[in-house]
Write a protein that holds these residues in place. Structure first.
Motif, PDB file in Angstrom:
ATOM      1  N   PHE A  47       0.839  -1.433  -0.059  1.00  0.00           N
ATOM      2  CA  PHE A  47       0.120   0.117   0.125  1.00  0.00           C
ATOM      3  C   PHE A  47       0.775   1.364   0.040  1.00  0.00           C
ATOM      4  O   PHE A  47       0.408   2.063  -0.569  1.00  0.00           O
ATOM      5  N   GLU A  83      -7.204  -0.813  -4.481  1.00  0.00           N
ATOM      6  CA  GLU A  83      -6.499   0.590  -4.272  1.00  0.00           C
ATOM      7  C   GLU A  83      -5.649   0.915  -5.579  1.00  0.00           C
ATOM      8  O   GLU A  83      -5.336   2.073  -6.168  1.00  0.00           O
ATOM      9  N   ARG A  87      -6.189   4.558  -7.270  1.00  0.00           N
ATOM     10  CA  ARG A  87      -4.979   5.455  -6.872  1.00  0.00           C
ATOM     11  C   ARG A  87      -3.790   5.503  -8.220  1.00  0.00           C
ATOM     12  O   ARG A  87      -3.270   6.182  -7.940  1.00  0.00           O
TER      13      ARG A  87
END
Length: 129
Positions: A47, A83, A87
């Motif tokens: 992440f 994600e 992102r």
């Protein structure tokens, strides 16, 4: 760090940020571990990379963990894939899903496709039926 809450609250900040501009072999070792927590650390550490716009290691480790037996790993893999799409690059997520949706657990697929259109979600979920 031996429960989901501690892993989720620390992996991206401690290991992910530390390894961002360093070799990442440790994450692949952790992904191959017999320890559920080490495998979860491996994927959630990425992440930190995602937040820097780098999805490469996330996608590699996610692929390694697709056949994991643990639901906590399925959730973590799906979360990190989601994600990537949010992102970094939705097209990268879609390419990963095109190649791997048929192998993904329902849980991982559900998390990963959460922000896609209803039509795309349904198409990927139909591959699991």
């Amino acid at each position: 760090v031996n429960n989901w809450d501690l892993v989720d609250a620390s992996a991206e900040f401690v290991l992910g940020e530390y390894l961002y501009d360093r070799p990442r072999e440790l994450l692949f070792e952790l992904a191959a571990s017999t320890s559920l927590w080490e495998r979860r650390i491996a994927i959630l550490s990425t992440f930190g990379f995602i937040k820097h716009g780098d999805a490469s290691t996330t996608l590699e480790i996610a692929k390694l963990l697709l056949d994991d037996r643990e639901d906590l790993i399925h959730k973590a893999v799906g979360w990190m894939l989601r994600e990537v799409g949010k992102r970094v690059d939705r097209a990268e997520l879609v390419r990963f899903l095109d190649a791997n949706a048929h192998r993904m657990s329902r849980t991982a697929l559900s998390y990963a496709t959460e922000h896609l259109t209803p039509e795309l979600r349904a198409g990927y979920r139909a591959q699991r039926a």
